[in-house]
Motif scaffolding. Structure first.
Motif, mmCIF file in Angstrom:
data_model
loop_
_atom_site.group_PDB
_atom_site.id
_atom_site.type_symbol
_atom_site.label_atom_id
_atom_site.label_comp_id
_atom_site.label_asym_id
_atom_site.label_seq_id
_atom_site.Cartn_x
_atom_site.Cartn_y
_atom_site.Cartn_z
ATOM 1 N N ALA A 150 119.483 3.735 -18.805
ATOM 2 C CA ALA A 150 118.299 3.628 -17.479
ATOM 3 C C ALA A 150 118.842 4.236 -16.571
ATOM 4 C CB ALA A 150 117.978 2.278 -17.614
ATOM 5 N N ASN A 151 118.221 5.250 -15.866
ATOM 6 C CA ASN A 151 118.671 5.771 -14.657
ATOM 7 C C ASN A 151 117.498 5.978 -13.780
ATOM 8 O OD1 ASN A 151 117.944 8.268 -15.639
ATOM 9 N ND2 ASN A 151 119.879 9.030 -15.590
ATOM 10 N N THR A 152 117.671 6.464 -12.590
ATOM 11 C CA THR A 152 116.690 6.728 -11.616
ATOM 12 C C THR A 152 117.060 7.870 -10.708
ATOM 13 O OG1 THR A 152 114.941 5.981 -9.897
ATOM 14 C CG2 THR A 152 117.525 5.077 -9.908
ATOM 15 N N LEU A 153 116.102 8.721 -10.370
ATOM 16 C CA LEU A 153 116.471 9.984 -9.483
ATOM 17 C C LEU A 153 115.346 10.069 -8.477
ATOM 18 C CD1 LEU A 153 117.018 12.510 -12.359
ATOM 19 C CD2 LEU A 153 118.751 11.429 -10.958
ATOM 20 N N GLY A 154 115.686 10.699 -7.132
ATOM 21 C CA GLY A 154 114.956 10.627 -6.155
ATOM 22 C C GLY A 154 114.840 11.989 -5.612
ATOM 23 N N ILE A 155 113.421 12.573 -5.622
ATOM 24 C CA ILE A 155 113.130 13.656 -5.366
ATOM 25 C C ILE A 155 113.066 13.704 -3.564
ATOM 26 C CG2 ILE A 155 111.388 15.708 -5.322
ATOM 27 C CD1 ILE A 155 113.062 15.197 -7.855
#
Length: 140
Positions: free
Chosen positions: A5-10
């Motif tokens: 589980a990961n998260t990315l920011g635009i």
């Protein structure tokens, strides 16, 4: 192996987004590829908190989470090994507006150093640059 589980920011600047440039083997070959800043969600940490931590650790930058975009499930293969990521995607912004004027950022992750650059969205849409995770292009 289990899914990660990961998260990315635009982060947007005009017709550009900030992406980390990497050179390695990836699911479509070997060479340059790009991905937004982010990382693995730690146990007990909300994905939006992960983004704030990762941007600070990797870029020494404080961000604000502006809006949730989507969740992508990315199953891929590199050299016969299956990878599986479940990724929360957010639109974020720098708290310090002066950071939008920088052309690039050094990304520090342990002993590994790469660079994040503003990439023209048209180069991503045209396929001139390899963007990960798969499917992200549909939400930009």
């Amino acid at each position: 192996m289990t899914p990660r589980a990961n998260t990315l920011g635009i982060i947007y600047r005009d017709n550009h987004i900030l992406l980390e440039e990497n050179r390695a083997k990836h699911s479509t070959g070997t060479g340059l590829y790009y991905r937004p800043i982010g990382g693995t969600i730690e146990l007990g940490e909300k994905s939006s908190e992960t983004l704030q931590r990762e941007f600070y650790e990797e870029l020494a930058a404080d961000i604000e989470v502006r809006r949730y975009i989507t969740c992508l499930e990315n199953i891929y293969e590199i050299e016969g090994k299956i990878g599986h990521e479940i990724t929360q995607i957010y639109e974020v912004g720098f708290k310090d507006s002066a950071l939008y004027q920088r052309d690039s950022f050094q990304v520090v992750e342990g002993d590994r150093i790469t660079y994040a650059k503003w990439m023209d969205l048209n180069d991503l849409f045209d396929g001139k640059k390899v963007l990960y995770p798969a499917g992200l292009i549909d939400f930009l």
